[in-house]
Design a protein around this motif. Structure first.
Motif, short mmCIF file in Angstrom:
data_model
loop_
_atom_site.label_atom_id
_atom_site.label_comp_id
_atom_site.label_asym_id
_atom_site.label_seq_id
_atom_site.Cartn_x
_atom_site.Cartn_y
_atom_site.Cartn_z
N LEU A 1 14.36 1.62 -2.76
CA LEU A 1 14.26 0.76 -3.94
C LEU A 1 13.48 1.45 -5.06
CD1 LEU A 1 13.61 -2.67 -2.20
CD2 LEU A 1 15.63 -2.07 -3.56
N VAL A 2 12.37 2.10 -4.69
CA VAL A 2 11.56 2.80 -5.69
C VAL A 2 12.35 3.98 -6.27
CG1 VAL A 2 9.48 4.18 -6.05
CG2 VAL A 2 9.35 2.06 -4.75
N LEU A 3 12.98 4.75 -5.39
CA LEU A 3 13.79 5.89 -5.87
C LEU A 3 14.88 5.42 -6.82
CD1 LEU A 3 14.23 8.16 -2.74
CD2 LEU A 3 13.02 8.69 -4.85
N ASP A 4 15.55 4.35 -6.47
CA ASP A 4 16.60 3.82 -7.34
C ASP A 4 16.02 3.44 -8.71
OD1 ASP A 4 18.43 4.14 -5.34
OD2 ASP A 4 18.53 2.02 -4.80
N ASP A 5 14.85 2.82 -8.69
CA ASP A 5 14.23 2.43 -9.96
C ASP A 5 13.80 3.66 -10.76
OD1 ASP A 5 13.17 0.50 -11.88
OD2 ASP A 5 11.23 1.27 -11.24
N LEU A 6 13.18 4.65 -10.08
CA LEU A 6 12.73 5.84 -10.79
C LEU A 6 13.89 6.63 -11.39
CD1 LEU A 6 9.90 7.08 -8.42
CD2 LEU A 6 9.65 5.97 -10.64
N ARG B 1 0.83 -1.21 0.00
CA ARG B 1 0.00 0.00 0.00
C ARG B 1 0.86 1.25 0.00
NH1 ARG B 1 -2.88 -3.12 3.67
NH2 ARG B 1 -2.02 -1.95 5.40
N TYR B 2 1.94 1.24 0.74
CA TYR B 2 2.84 2.38 0.79
C TYR B 2 3.46 2.64 -0.58
CZ TYR B 2 6.89 5.25 1.89
OH TYR B 2 7.83 6.24 1.90
N VAL B 3 3.95 1.60 -1.22
CA VAL B 3 4.65 1.75 -2.50
C VAL B 3 3.69 2.21 -3.60
CG1 VAL B 3 5.96 0.54 -4.30
CG2 VAL B 3 6.49 0.15 -1.90
N VAL B 4 2.49 1.65 -3.68
CA VAL B 4 1.57 2.07 -4.75
C VAL B 4 1.01 3.46 -4.48
CG1 VAL B 4 0.97 -0.24 -5.52
CG2 VAL B 4 -0.44 0.87 -3.80
N ARG B 5 1.05 3.92 -3.25
CA ARG B 5 0.58 5.26 -2.92
C ARG B 5 1.57 6.33 -3.41
NH1 ARG B 5 0.75 6.30 2.98
NH2 ARG B 5 2.47 7.64 2.48
N ILE B 6 2.76 5.94 -3.77
CA ILE B 6 3.82 6.89 -4.12
C ILE B 6 3.45 7.80 -5.29
CG2 ILE B 6 6.18 7.02 -5.01
CD1 ILE B 6 6.82 4.71 -3.08
N PRO B 7 2.88 7.52 -6.39
CA PRO B 7 2.37 6.28 -6.95
C PRO B 7 3.46 5.53 -7.71
CG PRO B 7 1.74 8.08 -8.35
CD PRO B 7 2.50 8.67 -7.20
N TYR B 8 3.31 4.24 -7.71
CA TYR B 8 4.27 3.36 -8.36
C TYR B 8 3.49 2.19 -8.93
CZ TYR B 8 8.80 0.99 -8.91
OH TYR B 8 9.92 0.38 -9.40
N ALA C 1 1.70 -1.05 -9.74
CA ALA C 1 1.26 -2.08 -8.79
C ALA C 1 2.02 -3.38 -8.94
CB ALA C 1 -0.24 -2.32 -8.95
N GLU C 2 2.32 -3.78 -10.16
CA GLU C 2 3.07 -5.02 -10.36
C GLU C 2 4.51 -4.88 -9.89
OE1 GLU C 2 1.94 -8.09 -11.15
OE2 GLU C 2 0.02 -7.07 -10.94
N LEU C 3 5.14 -3.77 -10.22
CA LEU C 3 6.51 -3.55 -9.76
C LEU C 3 6.56 -3.38 -8.24
CD1 LEU C 3 7.87 -1.17 -12.54
CD2 LEU C 3 8.33 -3.60 -12.26
N ALA C 4 5.46 -2.89 -7.66
CA ALA C 4 5.39 -2.73 -6.21
C ALA C 4 5.55 -4.08 -5.51
CB ALA C 4 4.08 -2.07 -5.81
#
Length: 173
Positions: free
Chosen positions: A70-75, A22-29, A31-34
């Protein structure tokens, strides 16, 4: 893997996977990669091991920080910057010569959302209501059932706490 390891992995997943997703998809990011981010964060917690011996709030904070990184690194990755999902080229008339893909705006919004989450509910209500909802002190006071002076006080201390939370995240004045 032994039965003890299986049980530990299952416990970690059961306790934290939904919250992290829920935290990761709220970023938004995506859903599958989350789901991949959640698995990687939980795997890192399991590999570290010592983090799981700490109190629940510490574990949660650690997992959220790992997922966020992890999300920041990917973005920020070359893969993410070069991928065009819809096949539509960006408008070259942008003021930055067409280099903007909205990532900075997304990261700024994420940073502010993360900082707002550190505020108390009372402070967050008035700050969000005033700045994002465009509500006046009188309107907020009426909606929340408190005196206008209390709204002003909560706004003052809420903004101070928000400024501190943003500074802790590397935002400078």
């Amino acid at each position: 893997m032994g039965a003890e390891t299986d049980a530990l992995l299952r416990r970690i997943h059961d306790e934290y996977a939904d919250m992290l997703w829920r935290y990761v998809v709220r970023i938004p990011y995506d859903a599958e990669l989350a789901r991949d981010v959640v698995q990687e964060a939980l795997l890192r917690a399991w590999k570290d091991g010592s983090i799981l011996e700490k109190p629940d709030p510490v574990v949660r904070a650690w997992l959220v920080r790992v997922a966020r990184n992890l999300v920041l690194d990917d973005l920020r990755s070359a893969r993410h910057r070069r991928e065009v999902a819809d096949g539509v080229l960006p408008d070259r008339r942008q003021s930055d010569g067409g280099r903007s893909d909205g990532t900075q705006r997304l990261l700024d919004a994420w940073l502010v959302t993360d900082a707002l989450a550190t505020l108390t509910r009372e402070h967050r209500e008035v700050v969000v209501g005033a700045y994002y909802g465009g509500k006046t002190v009188a309107t907020l006071a009426e909606e929340l059932g408190i005196a206008p002076g209390t709204v002003k006080s909560r706004m003052h201390y809420g903004i101070r706490a928000l400024r501190l939370a943003l500074q802790e995240r590397g935002v400078t004045a």
